[in-house]
Design an enzyme around this catalytic site. Sequence first.
Site, PDB file in Angstrom:
ATOM      1  N   LYS A  17      24.377 -45.012 103.523  1.00 24.90           N
ATOM      2  CA  LYS A  17      24.865 -45.077 102.207  1.00 24.90           C
ATOM      3  C   LYS A  17      24.035 -44.226 101.402  1.00 24.90           C
ATOM      4  CE  LYS A  17      21.526 -49.049 101.863  1.00 24.90           C
ATOM      5  NZ  LYS A  17      21.484 -50.579 101.824  1.00 24.90           N
ATOM      6  N   TYR A  27       4.677 -29.029  77.864  1.00 23.90           N
ATOM      7  CA  TYR A  27       5.061 -29.994  76.910  1.00 23.90           C
ATOM      8  C   TYR A  27       4.046 -30.933  76.435  1.00 23.90           C
ATOM      9  CZ  TYR A  27       9.737 -28.490  77.096  1.00 23.90           C
ATOM     10  OH  TYR A  27      11.072 -27.692  77.322  1.00 23.90           O
TER      11      TYR A  27
HETATM   12  C1  PLP Z   1      20.573 -50.881 102.993  1.00 22.55           C
HETATM   13  C2  PLP Z   1      21.189 -51.798 104.031  1.00 22.55           C
HETATM   14  C3  PLP Z   1      20.478 -51.855 105.313  1.00 22.55           C
HETATM   15  C4  PLP Z   1      19.569 -50.856 105.766  1.00 22.55           C
HETATM   16  O1  PLP Z   1      18.115 -51.272 105.308  1.00 22.55           O
HETATM   17  P1  PLP Z   1      16.792 -50.466 105.913  1.00 22.55           P
HETATM   18  O2  PLP Z   1      15.764 -51.054 105.077  1.00 22.55           O
HETATM   19  O3  PLP Z   1      17.036 -49.137 105.087  1.00 22.55           O
HETATM   20  O4  PLP Z   1      16.915 -50.235 107.184  1.00 22.55           O
HETATM   21  C5  PLP Z   1      21.066 -52.759 106.465  1.00 22.55           C
HETATM   22  N1  PLP Z   1      21.985 -53.671 105.846  1.00 22.55           N
HETATM   23  C6  PLP Z   1      22.524 -53.740 104.553  1.00 22.55           C
HETATM   24  C7  PLP Z   1      23.378 -54.765 104.330  1.00 22.55           C
HETATM   25  C8  PLP Z   1      22.172 -52.844 103.833  1.00 22.55           C
HETATM   26  O5  PLP Z   1      22.458 -52.913 102.521  1.00 22.55           O
END
Ligand code: PLP
Length: 397
Positions: free
Chosen positions: A44, A273
């Site tokens: 993701k 800045y």
């Molecule tokens: C993002 C996510 C993961 C992965 O989590 P990590 O801590 O990055 O391994 C696993 N399951 C779900 C439902 C997620 O949303």
Amino acid sequence: MTPRSDLVGVRATRAIVDLDAIAANVGALRRRLPACSQLMAVVKADAYGHGAPWVSRAALAAGASLLGVATVGEGAILRRSGIESRVVVLGSIGPTEVAAACRARLEVTVGDVSLLDALQAAVRSEHVAELVSVHLKVDTGLRRYGAVSDDVVLLADRICGDQRLRFAGMSTHFASADEPDEPFTVEQLTAFEQVLGSCRSAGIPIPARHAANSAGILTGRGIDYEIARAGIAVYGIPPSPEVPLLPGMRPAMRIESRIARIVPIAPGESVGYNRTFRAREQVAGALVPIGYGDGYRRSLSNRGWVGIAGRPARILGRVSMDQTVVAIPSGVSATVGDTVHILGNADDGAPSAIELAELMETNPYEVLVGIRKRIPRIFECQGEVVAVRKEDDWRED
Ligand SMILES: *Cc1c(COP(=O)(O)O)cnc(C)c1O
């Protein structure tokens, strides 16, 4: 050094993604699981900023069996780049997105009756040829997305009873698996098992179960199920300081730039800045073309550092939108064009994602996800550049 022909015209500030590191990390996680379990690589948010299509292909080749995304759009991007593997949308989606999810052959996660209603309506009206795979998410205490225990049997029964749906999984998500001594993870697993038990008693065939995230896999909790979902560890970053990676795992991304100008700063002069840095003695400054418009946050002003010639070089004054000035370490003779290590390792003098996160008062996830499109991604295999994604390659369609 003459630039490589495939990197001509690519911005000097760039993220290098080591696909061999992705493969090594996936391999190590895979070996941590029972042989019959499948590893889902969570890609993701553009594979945590690394470049989802390239990371996905590397992860699948290295033994991941399926991919996880958060949105239908992220899944559609994977399909457009030719990825045919199973892709699960882990997050909650709106009823109007269901048709697009089916068209892209994405697996959907259902956590309440309304989404299941929309899904059942869509598979009837859209004339979806294939079965639509559904994962039922159970809320065991994260209090985010997921069905509460009382609703699970009903939802599972409806999914099983629909000829057009394939009951592909039952899942839950940990709240504190990155705190190894936190007993809540065990409580969540107990609650999940209770729900599975109720489904069994109701005669529902249990599909693939999944609970473990990276921290779960690394600490061995929830790994006896058919699927485990790994995100941050795929990228070679430990989920927390208390949960170390396995041997052979390493960060997949580094960020480099080049010195764009040497800036001599005399005693009494200020930099940037609002003049928040004032030199007490002569300093050799180096202008680095990176700023908060790239995700290099303004909170690094006067606090962060980069690596020049293997030594830490601290940020002078404010990080601005596109530019940052650093102090060339004493004893180093740097010139325009020299490499600056922005994110990397101690050998280069650069901060790690963990150190950058501490400086930015966030976690490494947000550091990586915050790296913007403006920074081109260079993909390497065995030290060779295999693909480049420039800013203007991001155009949709
Ligand atoms: C993002 C996510 C993961 C992965 O989590 P990590 O801590 O990055 O391994 C696993 N399951 C779900 C439902 C997620 O949303």
